[in-house]
Motif scaffolding. Structure first.
Motif, PDB file in Angstrom:
ATOM      1  N   GLU A 172       0.815  -1.219   0.000  1.00 31.04           N
ATOM      2  CA  GLU A 172       0.000   0.000   0.000  1.00 31.04           C
ATOM      3  C   GLU A 172       0.850   1.270   0.000  1.00 31.04           C
ATOM      4  N   GLY A 173       1.940   1.261   0.779  1.00 26.70           N
ATOM      5  CA  GLY A 173       2.823   2.421   0.817  1.00 26.70           C
ATOM      6  C   GLY A 173       3.464   2.705  -0.534  1.00 26.70           C
ATOM      7  N   SER A 174       3.866   1.649  -1.211  1.00 26.83           N
ATOM      8  CA  SER A 174       4.471   1.797  -2.540  1.00 26.83           C
ATOM      9  C   SER A 174       3.448   2.296  -3.556  1.00 26.83           C
ATOM     10  N   LYS A 175       2.215   1.790  -3.442  1.00 21.96           N
ATOM     11  CA  LYS A 175       1.145   2.262  -4.336  1.00 21.96           C
ATOM     12  C   LYS A 175       0.909   3.754  -4.139  1.00 21.96           C
ATOM     13  N   ASN A 176       0.887   4.182  -2.884  1.00 23.47           N
ATOM     14  CA  ASN A 176       0.698   5.605  -2.602  1.00 23.47           C
ATOM     15  C   ASN A 176       1.847   6.434  -3.161  1.00 23.47           C
ATOM     16  N   PHE A 177       3.057   5.911  -3.078  1.00 24.10           N
ATOM     17  CA  PHE A 177       4.229   6.614  -3.594  1.00 24.10           C
ATOM     18  C   PHE A 177       4.134   6.770  -5.112  1.00 24.10           C
ATOM     19  N   VAL A 178       3.779   5.696  -5.796  1.00 23.17           N
ATOM     20  CA  VAL A 178       3.622   5.752  -7.262  1.00 23.17           C
ATOM     21  C   VAL A 178       2.510   6.729  -7.627  1.00 23.17           C
ATOM     22  N   SER A 179       1.426   6.711  -6.884  1.00 18.38           N
ATOM     23  CA  SER A 179       0.319   7.644  -7.139  1.00 18.38           C
ATOM     24  C   SER A 179       0.759   9.088  -6.942  1.00 18.38           C
ATOM     25  N   LEU A 180       1.545   9.331  -5.901  1.00 19.17           N
ATOM     26  CA  LEU A 180       2.065  10.673  -5.654  1.00 19.17           C
ATOM     27  C   LEU A 180       2.968  11.133  -6.802  1.00 19.17           C
ATOM     28  N   LEU A 181       3.840  10.233  -7.265  1.00 18.58           N
ATOM     29  CA  LEU A 181       4.711  10.571  -8.391  1.00 18.58           C
ATOM     30  C   LEU A 181       3.883  10.889  -9.635  1.00 18.58           C
ATOM     31  N   ALA A 182       2.845  10.102  -9.883  1.00 18.53           N
ATOM     32  CA  ALA A 182       1.988  10.334 -11.046  1.00 18.53           C
ATOM     33  C   ALA A 182       1.258  11.662 -10.917  1.00 18.53           C
ATOM     34  N   GLU A 183       0.744  11.946  -9.733  1.00 12.14           N
ATOM     35  CA  GLU A 183       0.013  13.182  -9.488  1.00 12.14           C
ATOM     36  C   GLU A 183       0.893  14.412  -9.752  1.00 12.14           C
ATOM     37  N   ASN A 184       2.171  14.297  -9.406  1.00  9.13           N
ATOM     38  CA  ASN A 184       3.114  15.398  -9.605  1.00  9.13           C
ATOM     39  C   ASN A 184       3.876  15.304 -10.929  1.00  9.13           C
ATOM     40  N   GLN A 185       3.441  14.379 -11.787  1.00  8.15           N
ATOM     41  CA  GLN A 185       4.049  14.168 -13.100  1.00  8.15           C
ATOM     42  C   GLN A 185       5.545  13.883 -12.987  1.00  8.15           C
ATOM     43  N   ARG A 186       5.876  12.954 -12.099  1.00  9.05           N
ATOM     44  CA  ARG A 186       7.272  12.607 -11.836  1.00  9.05           C
ATOM     45  C   ARG A 186       7.572  11.114 -12.031  1.00  9.05           C
ATOM     46  N   LEU A 187       6.709  10.394 -12.731  1.00  9.34           N
ATOM     47  CA  LEU A 187       6.937   8.962 -12.922  1.00  9.34           C
ATOM     48  C   LEU A 187       8.225   8.678 -13.696  1.00  9.34           C
ATOM     49  N   LEU A 188       8.607   9.577 -14.576  1.00  6.75           N
ATOM     50  CA  LEU A 188       9.831   9.358 -15.352  1.00  6.75           C
ATOM     51  C   LEU A 188      11.090   9.517 -14.495  1.00  6.75           C
ATOM     52  N   LEU A 189      10.932   9.977 -13.255  1.00  2.00           N
ATOM     53  CA  LEU A 189      12.069  10.093 -12.332  1.00  2.00           C
ATOM     54  C   LEU A 189      12.381   8.776 -11.628  1.00  2.00           C
ATOM     55  N   LEU A 190      11.566   7.755 -11.828  1.00  4.75           N
ATOM     56  CA  LEU A 190      11.756   6.497 -11.103  1.00  4.75           C
ATOM     57  C   LEU A 190      13.175   5.922 -11.217  1.00  4.75           C
ATOM     58  N   PRO A 191      13.820   5.936 -12.393  1.00  8.71           N
ATOM     59  CA  PRO A 191      15.199   5.416 -12.446  1.00  8.71           C
ATOM     60  C   PRO A 191      16.157   6.202 -11.542  1.00  8.71           C
ATOM     61  N   GLU A 192      16.031   7.507 -11.529  1.00  6.98           N
ATOM     62  CA  GLU A 192      16.895   8.335 -10.683  1.00  6.98           C
ATOM     63  C   GLU A 192      16.569   8.122  -9.208  1.00  6.98           C
ATOM     64  N   ILE A 193      15.298   8.027  -8.880  1.00  6.00           N
ATOM     65  CA  ILE A 193      14.888   7.779  -7.489  1.00  6.00           C
ATOM     66  C   ILE A 193      15.432   6.435  -7.023  1.00  6.00           C
ATOM     67  N   SER A 194      15.335   5.430  -7.872  1.00  8.65           N
ATOM     68  CA  SER A 194      15.839   4.103  -7.529  1.00  8.65           C
ATOM     69  C   SER A 194      17.343   4.136  -7.285  1.00  8.65           C
ATOM     70  N   ALA A 195      18.082   4.821  -8.146  1.00  7.83           N
ATOM     71  CA  ALA A 195      19.542   4.909  -7.988  1.00  7.83           C
ATOM     72  C   ALA A 195      19.908   5.632  -6.695  1.00  7.83           C
ATOM     73  N   GLN A 196      19.233   6.737  -6.418  1.00  6.57           N
ATOM     74  CA  GLN A 196      19.510   7.473  -5.185  1.00  6.57           C
ATOM     75  C   GLN A 196      19.136   6.648  -3.954  1.00  6.57           C
ATOM     76  N   PHE A 197      18.041   5.916  -4.043  1.00  6.12           N
ATOM     77  CA  PHE A 197      17.596   5.068  -2.929  1.00  6.12           C
ATOM     78  C   PHE A 197      18.663   4.019  -2.624  1.00  6.12           C
ATOM     79  N   GLU A 198      19.217   3.409  -3.669  1.00  7.31           N
ATOM     80  CA  GLU A 198      20.250   2.386  -3.481  1.00  7.31           C
ATOM     81  C   GLU A 198      21.482   2.977  -2.806  1.00  7.31           C
ATOM     82  N   GLN A 199      21.816   4.200  -3.170  1.00  7.71           N
ATOM     83  CA  GLN A 199      22.964   4.852  -2.550  1.00  7.71           C
ATOM     84  C   GLN A 199      22.692   5.126  -1.064  1.00  7.71           C
ATOM     85  N   LEU A 200      21.508   5.618  -0.748  1.00 10.97           N
ATOM     86  CA  LEU A 200      21.154   5.851   0.656  1.00 10.97           C
ATOM     87  C   LEU A 200      21.140   4.541   1.443  1.00 10.97           C
TER      88      LEU A 200
END
Length: 178
Positions: free
Chosen positions: A72-100
């Motif tokens: 559910e948390g991940s679904k909300n996150f994807v929905s938030l990204l879509a709402e803010n038109q940021r779905l194309l940032l997923l590769p960058e978010i994933s890379a930064q997440f891995e670094q953190l």
């Protein structure tokens, strides 16, 4: 590239803090990596970039592909990204997440390029030496590139140590031409 980093950073930080709080860093890491791969698919890029679809429809399309692995948390996150038109940032978010995540777990992935194959003992010694130097657990990936002639090239995040013969020859040639 720097702009993507800047825009993705608050989303990454929020996702990381939530995952850390929930104790689900590995699960979020997997979901973000999968979502990143899906978002880079040509067909999904068309869906995400379609101005005729609402943000909810775009989020639902991505979530439907991820359905098995997503909570559910991940679904909300994807929905938030879509709402803010940021779905194309997923590769960058994933890379930064891995670094953190690597920083949190005191580990680092290191890519070592050599002119010749390293045996298991050499890899272990190198990993141990780098682990001591960096103060982290090291995950070593090796590859062979005969064009470096000899020595090693070590890459870890933004750290590059070029101890290759090719680099030394280039430095010598530059000094001779000066």
């Amino acid at each position: 590239m720097a702009e993507l980093n800047t825009v993705a950073r608050p989303y990454t930080k929020a996702a990381f803090e939530y995952a850390l709080e929930q104790g689900s860093l590995d699960q979020w890491s997997e979901v973000l990596a999968t979502a990143s791969a899906v978002a880079q698919d040509a067909t999904m890029k068309q869906v995400i970039g379609n101005p005729g679809l609402t943000s909810t429809q775009k989020a639902d399309a991505l979530i439907s592909v991820l359905e098995e692995n997503i909570d559910e948390g991940s679904k909300n996150f994807v929905s938030l990204l879509a709402e803010n038109q940021r779905l194309l940032l997923l590769p960058e978010i994933s890379a930064q997440f891995e670094q953190l995540k690597a920083n949190q777990q005191k580990s680092v992935a290191i890519d070592v390029t050599t002119a010749f194959d390293l045996d298991e003992q050499q890899q272990q010694k190198l990993a141990q030496a780098l682990g001591t130097k960096l103060g982290r657990e090291v995950s070593l990936t090796t590859q062979v590139d005969k064009s470096i002639l000899g020595g090693v090239v070590i890459r870890a995040d933004d750290l590059v140590i070029d101890g290759s013969v090719r680099a030394r020859i280039a430095k010598l040639a530059e000094a001779m031409n000066s």
